[in-house]
Design an enzyme around this catalytic site. Structure first.
Site, PDB file in Angstrom:
ATOM      1  N   HIS A  61     -31.756  37.775  31.578  1.00 52.09           N
ATOM      2  CA  HIS A  61     -32.826  38.559  32.200  1.00 52.09           C
ATOM      3  C   HIS A  61     -34.039  37.675  32.458  1.00 52.09           C
ATOM      4  CE1 HIS A  61     -35.652  39.348  28.780  1.00 52.09           C
ATOM      5  NE2 HIS A  61     -34.582  39.345  28.013  1.00 52.09           N
ATOM      6  N   ASP A 161     -38.322  34.580  25.533  1.00 53.66           N
ATOM      7  CA  ASP A 161     -37.496  35.764  25.803  1.00 53.66           C
ATOM      8  C   ASP A 161     -37.827  36.217  27.221  1.00 53.66           C
ATOM      9  OD1 ASP A 161     -36.149  38.146  25.859  1.00 53.66           O
ATOM     10  OD2 ASP A 161     -37.406  39.150  24.385  1.00 53.66           O
ATOM     11  N   GLU A 190     -34.743  44.150  32.125  1.00 52.19           N
ATOM     12  CA  GLU A 190     -33.994  44.229  30.858  1.00 52.19           C
ATOM     13  C   GLU A 190     -34.850  44.826  29.755  1.00 52.19           C
ATOM     14  OE1 GLU A 190     -32.550  42.826  26.851  1.00 52.19           O
ATOM     15  OE2 GLU A 190     -34.485  42.527  27.806  1.00 52.19           O
ATOM     16  N   GLU A 191     -36.111  44.424  29.728  1.00 52.93           N
ATOM     17  CA  GLU A 191     -36.979  44.812  28.600  1.00 52.93           C
ATOM     18  C   GLU A 191     -37.275  46.310  28.568  1.00 52.93           C
ATOM     19  OE1 GLU A 191     -37.574  43.007  26.169  1.00 52.93           O
ATOM     20  OE2 GLU A 191     -37.566  40.907  26.767  1.00 52.93           O
ATOM     21  N   ASP A 213     -29.240  35.334  26.006  1.00 54.03           N
ATOM     22  CA  ASP A 213     -30.567  35.866  25.664  1.00 54.03           C
ATOM     23  C   ASP A 213     -30.992  35.291  24.311  1.00 54.03           C
ATOM     24  OD1 ASP A 213     -32.905  37.422  25.633  1.00 54.03           O
ATOM     25  OD2 ASP A 213     -31.864  39.275  26.176  1.00 54.03           O
ATOM     26  N   HIS A 299     -41.045  38.568  21.064  1.00 47.70           N
ATOM     27  CA  HIS A 299     -42.025  39.527  21.591  1.00 47.70           C
ATOM     28  C   HIS A 299     -43.436  39.259  21.099  1.00 47.70           C
ATOM     29  CE1 HIS A 299     -39.149  42.753  23.397  1.00 47.70           C
ATOM     30  NE2 HIS A 299     -38.775  41.511  23.642  1.00 47.70           N
TER      31      HIS A 299
HETATM   32 CO    CO Z   1     -37.047  40.867  24.801  1.00 50.86          CO
HETATM   33 ZN    ZN Z   2     -34.510  39.222  25.893  1.00 52.60          ZN
END
Ligand code: CO
Ligand code: ZN
Length: 326
Positions: A61, A161, A190-191, A213, A299
């Site tokens: 992603h 990420d 994706e998130e 990922d 994150h």
């Molecule tokens: Co993420």
């Molecule tokens: Zn991710």
């Protein structure tokens, strides 16, 4: 290790649903290595390297977490909501960057001690509503500021990420030598729930699929009990909250890692999911595996990855691209 490319990818601001910036950057990076490059209706970037063999989909992603402005008050403070998963406890004092480069600082109401996003605001130093709306009105998205740093073999940035995963796919595309029909898909949204992967997987109808990922690690002080460690190699996914990986995909990845002496570890991630979750549930089901990049502080604006793990993930992706036996 092409550190400059990884730095560019991570520092590009593209929250979920606003993937144009990162898609343009990846398009530039892969041009000359693909037979076909296009965006689809939901915003995925599809990079096709044609072949006569198996149809393989590799997905990473390209969106990142961020915020969206929900309300601008008369004094020019912005109320916001999350785009993707945010940890409320970690938000105060964080910097957010809007499209024109303006930086906002996250503060919270003094009377309201509960750390909830609805009690927080973004301060861009605007004099009033009118001035604030010129920068970021309702619906504007912002991304977290987190500069790129390198400490020896370790690299730190926002949006590892999953720009680290995008980096792995870009490098794997450049190196892959195979007759297989390869689709490297850089997915959107994706998130917010694996949305881009869902439509792309349906459209491409692959024989086999792999999601690349980031994954958590269990190696920090009193961290969660988890077998993955930074710097110990590519993580071969067993399961996360979105998938139990196909056992033959997993055993094939392990066999390839052993054959090519690629450092690897096994991953069971008990929080969160990946595009693998959407990939394996399309149509009548697609055998799907995962190659993960051990990452600390996921994150946060300071996500940490290790050069050796990235290199291992690239080598494993390249090896799988030529898979014959499955
Ligand atoms: Co993420
Ligand atoms: Zn991710």
């Amino acid at each position: 290790m092409n550190t400059e490319l990884l730095k560019k990818l991570t520092q590009c601001d593209s929250a979920s649903g606003n993937e144009d910036n990162i898609a343009a950057l990846i398009t530039e990076a892969v041009s000359g290595y693909a037979d076909e490059i296009y965006r689809d209706a939901i915003g995925n970037l599809i990079v096709h390297k044609k072949g006569s063999g198996k149809k393989l989909v590799f997905a990473a992603h390209m969106d990142e977490i961020g915020v969206v402005v929900t309300f601008v008050d008369e004094k020019g403070f912005l109320r916001f909501s999350n785009v993707g998963g945010l940890y409320n406890k970690e938000l105060l004092g964080r910097k957010v960057r809007f499209a024109d480069g303006t930086i906002g600082v996250i503060g919270t109401e003094k009377e309201n001690s509960k750390l909830q996003i609805r009690n927080m605001y973004l301060d861009i130093g605007a004099k009033n509503r009118e001035e604030a709306e010129k920068v970021a009105g309702v619906g504007a998205t912002g991304c977290f500021v987190g500069d790129f740093f390198q400490n020896g073999e370790v690299m730190i940035s926002k949006a590892m990420d999953n720009r680290a995963g995008c980096y792995v796919l870009i490098e794997a595309l450049k190196q892959a030598k195979t007759e297989n029909d390869l689709y490297f898909i850089f997915t959107a949204q994706e998130e917010v729930g694996l949305r881009g992967a869902k439509t792309a997987a349906f459209d491409l109808d692959a024989d086999l699929a792999i999601a690349v990922d980031v994954t958590d690690t269990g190696d920090t002080p009193n961290g969660e009990t988890m077998a993955v460690e930074l710097g110990k190699g590519a993580a071969i996914k067993v399961m996360d909250r979105s998938i139990i990986c196909d056992s033959t995909m997993r055993s094939t990845l392990i066999a390839l890692a052993k054959k090519y002496k690629i450092p690897y570890q096994l991953e069971v991630m008990t929080d969160g999911g990946t595009d693998a979750g959407a990939l394996h549930l399309t149509r009548s089901g697609i055998r799907t595996g995962g190659i993960s990049i051990p990452t600390r502080y996921i994150h946060s604006p300071s996500e940490m990855v290790h050069t050796k793990d990235l290199e291992a993930a690239i080598a494993l992706t390249v090896a799988f691209a030529d898979v014959q036996e499955l």
